[in-house]
Design a protein around this motif. Structure first.
Motif, PDB file in Angstrom:
ATOM      1  N   LEU A 226       0.827  -1.199   0.000  1.00  0.00           N
ATOM      2  CA  LEU A 226       0.000   0.000   0.000  1.00  0.00           C
ATOM      3  C   LEU A 226       0.863   1.252   0.000  1.00  0.00           C
ATOM      4  CD1 LEU A 226      -2.608  -0.991   2.747  1.00  0.00           C
ATOM      5  CD2 LEU A 226      -2.755  -1.378   0.291  1.00  0.00           C
ATOM      6  N   THR A 227       0.359   2.295  -0.650  1.00  0.00           N
ATOM      7  CA  THR A 227       1.000   3.597  -0.571  1.00  0.00           C
ATOM      8  C   THR A 227       0.523   4.306   0.699  1.00  0.00           C
ATOM      9  OG1 THR A 227      -0.767   4.708  -1.803  1.00  0.00           O
ATOM     10  CG2 THR A 227       1.042   3.747  -3.080  1.00  0.00           C
ATOM     11  N   ALA A 228       1.159   5.434   1.021  1.00  0.00           N
ATOM     12  CA  ALA A 228       0.768   6.180   2.221  1.00  0.00           C
ATOM     13  C   ALA A 228      -0.675   6.664   2.126  1.00  0.00           C
ATOM     14  CB  ALA A 228       1.718   7.358   2.426  1.00  0.00           C
ATOM     15  N   VAL A 229      -1.077   7.096   0.920  1.00  0.00           N
ATOM     16  CA  VAL A 229      -2.451   7.584   0.725  1.00  0.00           C
ATOM     17  C   VAL A 229      -3.450   6.449   0.907  1.00  0.00           C
ATOM     18  CG1 VAL A 229      -4.044   8.645  -0.911  1.00  0.00           C
ATOM     19  CG2 VAL A 229      -1.666   9.420  -0.813  1.00  0.00           C
ATOM     20  N   GLU A 230      -3.141   5.282   0.378  1.00  0.00           N
ATOM     21  CA  GLU A 230      -4.037   4.137   0.523  1.00  0.00           C
ATOM     22  C   GLU A 230      -4.159   3.710   1.979  1.00  0.00           C
ATOM     23  OE1 GLU A 230      -3.631   1.014  -2.682  1.00  0.00           O
ATOM     24  OE2 GLU A 230      -1.818   2.167  -3.055  1.00  0.00           O
ATOM     25  N   LEU A 231      -3.017   3.685   2.681  1.00  0.00           N
ATOM     26  CA  LEU A 231      -3.049   3.309   4.092  1.00  0.00           C
ATOM     27  C   LEU A 231      -3.894   4.286   4.892  1.00  0.00           C
ATOM     28  CD1 LEU A 231      -2.055   1.457   6.348  1.00  0.00           C
ATOM     29  CD2 LEU A 231      -0.024   2.920   6.557  1.00  0.00           C
ATOM     30  N   GLY A 232      -3.824   5.572   4.526  1.00  0.00           N
ATOM     31  CA  GLY A 232      -4.652   6.573   5.203  1.00  0.00           C
ATOM     32  C   GLY A 232      -6.128   6.296   5.047  1.00  0.00           C
ATOM     33  N   ALA A 233      -6.533   5.790   3.873  1.00  0.00           N
ATOM     34  CA  ALA A 233      -7.946   5.459   3.651  1.00  0.00           C
ATOM     35  C   ALA A 233      -8.386   4.321   4.563  1.00  0.00           C
ATOM     36  CB  ALA A 233      -8.168   5.085   2.189  1.00  0.00           C
ATOM     37  N   TYR A 234      -7.519   3.320   4.755  1.00  0.00           N
ATOM     38  CA  TYR A 234      -7.856   2.207   5.656  1.00  0.00           C
ATOM     39  C   TYR A 234      -7.975   2.693   7.102  1.00  0.00           C
ATOM     40  CZ  TYR A 234      -7.005  -1.239   1.986  1.00  0.00           C
ATOM     41  OH  TYR A 234      -7.076  -1.984   0.839  1.00  0.00           O
ATOM     42  N   ILE A 235      -7.001   3.504   7.520  1.00  0.00           N
ATOM     43  CA  ILE A 235      -7.023   4.006   8.901  1.00  0.00           C
ATOM     44  C   ILE A 235      -8.285   4.832   9.157  1.00  0.00           C
ATOM     45  CG2 ILE A 235      -5.851   5.536  10.520  1.00  0.00           C
ATOM     46  CD1 ILE A 235      -3.205   4.662   9.268  1.00  0.00           C
ATOM     47  N   GLN A 236      -8.669   5.629   8.164  1.00  0.00           N
ATOM     48  CA  GLN A 236      -9.871   6.454   8.322  1.00  0.00           C
ATOM     49  C   GLN A 236     -11.116   5.584   8.459  1.00  0.00           C
ATOM     50  OE1 GLN A 236     -10.473   9.255   5.153  1.00  0.00           O
ATOM     51  NE2 GLN A 236     -12.170  10.280   6.169  1.00  0.00           N
ATOM     52  N   ASN A 237     -11.224   4.533   7.669  1.00  0.00           N
ATOM     53  CA  ASN A 237     -12.376   3.634   7.764  1.00  0.00           C
ATOM     54  C   ASN A 237     -12.405   2.913   9.112  1.00  0.00           C
ATOM     55  OD1 ASN A 237     -14.149   2.978   5.100  1.00  0.00           O
ATOM     56  ND2 ASN A 237     -12.157   3.801   4.532  1.00  0.00           N
ATOM     57  N   TYR A 238     -11.236   2.477   9.589  1.00  0.00           N
ATOM     58  CA  TYR A 238     -11.186   1.803  10.886  1.00  0.00           C
ATOM     59  C   TYR A 238     -11.558   2.760  12.007  1.00  0.00           C
ATOM     60  CZ  TYR A 238      -8.690  -1.919   8.406  1.00  0.00           C
ATOM     61  OH  TYR A 238      -8.347  -2.910   7.539  1.00  0.00           O
ATOM     62  N   ALA A 239     -11.050   3.988  11.930  1.00  0.00           N
ATOM     63  CA  ALA A 239     -11.349   4.972  12.970  1.00  0.00           C
ATOM     64  C   ALA A 239     -12.843   5.277  13.022  1.00  0.00           C
ATOM     65  CB  ALA A 239     -10.553   6.253  12.723  1.00  0.00           C
ATOM     66  N   ASN A 240     -13.462   5.422  11.858  1.00  0.00           N
ATOM     67  CA  ASN A 240     -14.910   5.676  11.817  1.00  0.00           C
ATOM     68  C   ASN A 240     -15.694   4.506  12.404  1.00  0.00           C
ATOM     69  OD1 ASN A 240     -14.472   8.137  10.581  1.00  0.00           O
ATOM     70  ND2 ASN A 240     -14.705   7.330   8.512  1.00  0.00           N
ATOM     71  N   MET A 241     -15.199   3.313  12.166  1.00  0.00           N
ATOM     72  CA  MET A 241     -15.886   2.124  12.652  1.00  0.00           C
ATOM     73  C   MET A 241     -15.856   2.072  14.184  1.00  0.00           C
ATOM     74  SD  MET A 241     -14.925  -1.810  11.794  1.00  0.00           S
ATOM     75  CE  MET A 241     -13.259  -1.494  12.385  1.00  0.00           C
ATOM     76  N   PHE A 242     -14.710   2.387  14.787  1.00  0.00           N
ATOM     77  CA  PHE A 242     -14.607   2.373  16.243  1.00  0.00           C
ATOM     78  C   PHE A 242     -15.331   3.566  16.862  1.00  0.00           C
ATOM     79  CE2 PHE A 242     -11.175  -0.573  15.383  1.00  0.00           C
ATOM     80  CZ  PHE A 242     -11.252  -1.453  16.461  1.00  0.00           C
ATOM     81  N   GLU A 243     -15.390   4.678  16.125  1.00  0.00           N
ATOM     82  CA  GLU A 243     -16.035   5.875  16.663  1.00  0.00           C
ATOM     83  C   GLU A 243     -17.531   5.711  16.777  1.00  0.00           C
ATOM     84  OE1 GLU A 243     -16.311  10.682  15.660  1.00  0.00           O
ATOM     85  OE2 GLU A 243     -15.520   9.250  14.188  1.00  0.00           O
ATOM     86  N   THR A 244     -18.143   5.083  15.764  1.00  0.00           N
ATOM     87  CA  THR A 244     -19.606   4.958  15.746  1.00  0.00           C
ATOM     88  C   THR A 244     -20.106   3.754  16.517  1.00  0.00           C
ATOM     89  OG1 THR A 244     -19.434   3.752  13.645  1.00  0.00           O
ATOM     90  CG2 THR A 244     -19.771   6.133  13.524  1.00  0.00           C
ATOM     91  N   GLY A 245     -19.229   2.804  16.808  1.00  0.00           N
ATOM     92  CA  GLY A 245     -19.672   1.588  17.481  1.00  0.00           C
ATOM     93  C   GLY A 245     -19.666   1.730  18.991  1.00  0.00           C
ATOM     94  N   ALA A 246     -20.717   1.256  19.634  1.00  0.00           N
ATOM     95  CA  ALA A 246     -20.788   1.301  21.097  1.00  0.00           C
ATOM     96  C   ALA A 246     -19.958   0.190  21.714  1.00  0.00           C
ATOM     97  CB  ALA A 246     -22.234   1.188  21.553  1.00  0.00           C
ATOM     98  N   GLN A 247     -19.746  -0.890  20.943  1.00  0.00           N
ATOM     99  CA  GLN A 247     -18.950  -2.012  21.423  1.00  0.00           C
ATOM    100  C   GLN A 247     -17.827  -2.285  20.439  1.00  0.00           C
ATOM    101  OE1 GLN A 247     -21.785  -5.194  21.795  1.00  0.00           O
ATOM    102  NE2 GLN A 247     -22.692  -4.378  23.662  1.00  0.00           N
ATOM    103  N   PHE A 248     -16.928  -3.162  20.871  1.00  0.00           N
ATOM    104  CA  PHE A 248     -15.829  -3.537  19.978  1.00  0.00           C
ATOM    105  C   PHE A 248     -16.405  -4.196  18.724  1.00  0.00           C
ATOM    106  CE2 PHE A 248     -12.308  -6.033  18.380  1.00  0.00           C
ATOM    107  CZ  PHE A 248     -11.239  -5.156  18.531  1.00  0.00           C
ATOM    108  N   PRO A 249     -16.027  -3.730  17.527  1.00  0.00           N
ATOM    109  CA  PRO A 249     -16.636  -4.248  16.298  1.00  0.00           C
ATOM    110  C   PRO A 249     -16.302  -5.711  16.059  1.00  0.00           C
ATOM    111  CG  PRO A 249     -14.766  -2.855  15.799  1.00  0.00           C
ATOM    112  CD  PRO A 249     -15.024  -2.695  17.255  1.00  0.00           C
ATOM    113  N   GLU A 250     -17.215  -6.399  15.428  1.00  0.00           N
ATOM    114  CA  GLU A 250     -17.005  -7.801  15.091  1.00  0.00           C
ATOM    115  C   GLU A 250     -16.035  -7.916  13.923  1.00  0.00           C
ATOM    116  OE1 GLU A 250     -20.772  -9.457  14.257  1.00  0.00           O
ATOM    117  OE2 GLU A 250     -21.562  -9.211  16.280  1.00  0.00           O
ATOM    118  N   ALA A 251     -15.512  -9.111  13.731  1.00  0.00           N
ATOM    119  CA  ALA A 251     -14.554  -9.341  12.655  1.00  0.00           C
ATOM    120  C   ALA A 251     -15.181  -9.071  11.294  1.00  0.00           C
ATOM    121  CB  ALA A 251     -14.038 -10.777  12.718  1.00  0.00           C
ATOM    122  N   ALA A 252     -16.464  -9.435  11.165  1.00  0.00           N
ATOM    123  CA  ALA A 252     -17.149  -9.193   9.888  1.00  0.00           C
ATOM    124  C   ALA A 252     -17.243  -7.708   9.590  1.00  0.00           C
ATOM    125  CB  ALA A 252     -18.544  -9.821   9.935  1.00  0.00           C
ATOM    126  N   THR A 253     -17.470  -6.902  10.642  1.00  0.00           N
ATOM    127  CA  THR A 253     -17.546  -5.456  10.457  1.00  0.00           C
ATOM    128  C   THR A 253     -16.201  -4.887  10.031  1.00  0.00           C
ATOM    129  OG1 THR A 253     -19.219  -5.397  12.192  1.00  0.00           O
ATOM    130  CG2 THR A 253     -18.252  -3.297  11.534  1.00  0.00           C
TER     131      THR A 253
END
Length: 296
Positions: free
Chosen positions: A84-111
């Motif tokens: 991955l390039t730095a820009v691509e990695l940033g997209a993954y980190i942003q998606n993961y951060a949004n997932m933890f931010e909106t979830g009340a519990q630890f997200p499942e593996a499928a999520t």
């Protein structure tokens, strides 16, 4: 820590989090862990705003050690064997951060898998469109000055489109098929819009475009001059009709002559460009004629 990690991901008789453990071991080539202390109860409150000063000092000390451990031995991240390039990695980190931010519990593996697939589709879309624009900019971009035959431009578009589509299909190869198809349609729509833009820019470079501004007055002047010459050569000098007609034709080409002088004095740069267009127009017509002869 290694022993603790092995005990956590080891198979158990209980079925709780079995799928999660299997996902972790199958999705990553190497797995390690770093134990952290509790950040403090102030962090767990709903009104916590992200203030670092209320975090327990020992937690911040361990976080400092963790960051040094991670960033002192950086290895390029890869997904499905592609780094991955730095820009691509940033997209993954942003998606993961949004997932933890909106979830009340630890997200499942499928999520988490869905978040990874979503970021992967976004990167595939971005890279595919970037490839298309980079190739087309070299052929018919804003910095290009030569006019391309529409057929040649169309063939280039199709060739680069196939390359971009192949790049997208090579990256967006896991996750929801519906999401992948939606992302692919976004790529196609963006490429079609870009091709329309390149087509308009290429049409603006057409050497025959706007030539009627100069050709029509010159043609009228030339016809008037020829008709006056014919009238003077064939008509009798005593005929009032011939003399009036000759004078009218003379006035016509004189008006055209002075009109062209005025245009030339006020639009010298445009006239120079028009002369260049005329030259290119002859080249285009001669090239078209030679291609027709070859095809016959």
């Amino acid at each position: 820590m290694k022993e603790y990690l092995e005990s956590v991901i080891a198979e158990r008789q209980a079925s709780d989090l079995k799928d999660t453990r299997e996902q972790i071991t199958s999705c990553f080539e190497e797995v390690s862990c770093f134990l952290m202390t509790h950040p403090g109860f102030a962090v767990t409150k709903k009104k916590y705003s992200g203030d670092v000063s209320v975090v327990e000092p020992i937690f911040k000390s361990f976080m400092d050690c963790y960051c040094k451990r991670v960033f002192s031995n950086l290895v390029a991240k890869s997904i499905h064997g592609r780094e991955l390039t730095a820009v691509e990695l940033g997209a993954y980190i942003q998606n993961y951060a949004n997932m933890f931010e909106t979830g009340a519990q630890f997200p499942e593996a499928a999520t988490m898998l869905e978040a990874t697939a979503s970021a992967n589709n976004s990167n595939a879309t971005s890279l595919s469109i970037k490839l298309y624009k980079a190739e087309m900019d070299n052929m018919a971009g804003a910095k290009c000055s030569d006019y391309l035959d529409p057929t040649e431009l169309e063939n280039t578009h199709r060739k680069v489109f196939e390359q971009s589509a192949a790049l997208f299909d090579g990256i967006a190869n896991f996750g929801s098929l519906i999401a992948i198809e939606k992302a692919r349609n976004e790529v196609i729509e963006s490429i079609e819009e870009s091709f329309e833009m390149y087509t308009k820019m290429n049409e603006g470079r057409n050497p025959l475009l706007g030539m009627e501004t100069y050709i029509i007055p010159l043609s009228i002047g030339a016809i008037a001059m020829i008709l006056r010459w014919i009238a003077d050569f064939t008509c009798s000098s005593w005929s009032d009709t011939c003399r009036v007609g000759s004078d009218v034709l003379s006035h016509v080409y004189q008006v055209v002559f002075f009109f062209m002088i005025i245009v030339a004095s006020t639009k010298a740069k445009q006239i120079s460009q028009a002369a260049g267009k005329v030259k290119k127009a002859f080249n285009v017509m001669s090239d078209s004629g030679s291609q027709k002869k070859k095809s016959n």
